[in-house]
Design an enzyme around this catalytic site. Structure first.
Site, mmCIF file in Angstrom:
data_model
loop_
_atom_site.group_PDB
_atom_site.id
_atom_site.type_symbol
_atom_site.label_atom_id
_atom_site.label_comp_id
_atom_site.label_asym_id
_atom_site.label_seq_id
_atom_site.Cartn_x
_atom_site.Cartn_y
_atom_site.Cartn_z
ATOM 1 N N SER A 59 -2.619 12.576 13.375
ATOM 2 C CA SER A 59 -3.194 12.942 12.071
ATOM 3 C C SER A 59 -4.199 14.072 12.218
ATOM 4 C CB SER A 59 -3.862 11.737 11.390
ATOM 5 O OG SER A 59 -4.102 11.991 10.024
ATOM 6 N N LYS B 134 -0.649 14.844 4.598
ATOM 7 C CA LYS B 134 0.112 15.388 5.726
ATOM 8 C C LYS B 134 1.587 15.024 5.665
ATOM 9 C CE LYS B 134 -3.894 15.643 8.788
ATOM 10 N NZ LYS B 134 -4.967 14.706 8.473
ATOM 11 N N SER C 110 -5.431 11.801 4.245
ATOM 12 C CA SER C 110 -4.397 12.311 5.165
ATOM 13 C C SER C 110 -2.971 11.955 4.775
ATOM 14 C CB SER C 110 -4.682 11.828 6.598
ATOM 15 O OG SER C 110 -5.739 12.564 7.155
#
Length: 376
Positions: free
Chosen positions: A118, A61, A58
């Protein structure tokens, strides 16, 4: 005749005074790759496997949000845009902000869900809104990565879900992180939010450092089985910002511990200082055939460097100046270079420029200096 195009001024001078101390080595960090960088100067203070291609999970992101920030700044989208949630976004696996298929959600809420929760679902919804499809959005991500100098990164999706062609490095992820902090402070602030409630569901930010250290204001966690536990963190103390990247730690607690270890090391043992000031004379240099016999030389931009604490008495500068400077000379003309060193390491090499104009001298001066030059 003069056989050298440049001369080394016999000037090796201390820039600042202080008491030297040994450079303290960085702490041992349990991670597959890590990096600690000073934001203002971009100088790396500690690293290991920082250019190794790793699965980002993640941490992806950060780039996803960065591209959305760019679209907001360009006014191609707005925070108030309502996004129709696709079945693909709704069905995505992993962490979610729990958006519902065929419902409309604002870009602002999706960004907060992406950054604070997230949410993989938020990542896909934003990608589809910006580019029409997640695949097209990945193209935007890769284009921006190239512009930022992220030489060892390739993105195939907006969420960070595993893909063999989806990778980055600690060094590259630090670049996009610093770009977001620098260019989009109005949106970066969301990385410091501890929780976000959407659809009556409250979820905490996974970055536990936000509760442990008030100087830490971001940035992003990540985890998959293959990637391990990842964390990009940033702290601002006494006007200085450091960014650390941990990739492939063994647990959520380990990534937080290793991040704090790096940040504390950087703040404790390094300092950022202006070593040379712009437009301040460093030396007077002989000028031939000029209305004046000398010219002041210096640098056009301040030299700011991150250096070990109390090592400033070991910092020296040497000037290399073009030989036989002949008028006329315009202010700003490059006349040589200045090299700044700490012990035997070069910290910076900068152009040495004229700090003023020098017009041609009288006919008498021109003839006299022409003869003197011929005799050299």
């Amino acid at each position: 005749m003069q056989h050298f195009s440049k001369i080394l001024i016999t000037l090796f001078f201390l820039l600042v005074s202080g008491t030297a101390m040994a450079v303290i080595p960085p702490p041992s960090v349990a991670a597959n790759g890590y990096l600690l960088v000073e934001m203002e100067t971009g100088q790396v203070l500690a690293e290991q496997n920082a250019s190794k291609k790793l699965e980002p999970a993640s941490l992806t992101k950060i780039m996803t949000a960065h591209v959305v920030f760019m679209e907001l700044e360009a006014k191609r989208i707005s925070l108030s845009d309502m996004v129709l949630i696709s079945e693909k976004a709704w069905r995505t696996q992993g962490s979610k902000m729990f958006i519902e298929v065929n419902k409309e959600v604002s870009v602002e809420d999706l960004l907060k869900g992406l950054i604070i929760h997230s949410g993989n679902d938020a990542a896909i919804a934003l990608a589809e809104h910006v580019a029409g499809s997640e695949e097209a959005f990945a193209t935007l991500m890769n284009q921006e990565a190239k512009k930022l100098g992220m030489k060892d990164s390739h993105f195939t999706n907006s969420s960070g879900l595993p893909d063999e062609n989806h990778y980055t490095t600690a060094r590259d992820i630090a670049l996009v992180t610093m770009a977001s902090i620098r260019d989009f402070p109005e949106y970066y602030k969301w990385y410091s939010e501890r929780d976000f409630t959407f659809n009556e569901i409250k979820q905490d930010n996974r970055n536990t450092l936000l509760w442990q250290d008030a100087t830490i204001d971001g940035v992003k966690t990540g985890h998959t089985e293959a990637a391990g536990y990842c964390l990009v963190s940033s702290a601002l103390r006494d006007g200085r910002r450091l960014v650390s990247v941990i990739m492939g730690a063994q647990s959520t607690s380990a990534r937080a511990t290793e991040s704090r270890k790096l940040l504390n090391y950087g703040f404790r043992f390094y300092v950022t200082k202006k070593l040379l000031s712009a437009n301040k004379p460093l030396q007077k240099v002989k000028v031939w055939k000029g209305a004046t016999e000398t010219i002041d030389v210096g640098i056009a931009k301040d030299l700011v460097q991150t250096i070990p604490h109390d090592s400033t008495d070991k910092i020296k500068a040497s000037l290399t100046v073009d030989a036989s400077l002949v008028a006329p000379i315009s202010k700003g003309t490059r006349l040589g270079s200045v090299k700044v060193t700490l012990d035997d390491k070069t910290l910076a090499t900068l152009p040495l420029v004229a700090l003023s104009d020098v017009e041609s001298g009288s006919i008498f001066v021109v003839i006299k200096d022409s003869v003197l030059l011929m005799l050299q």
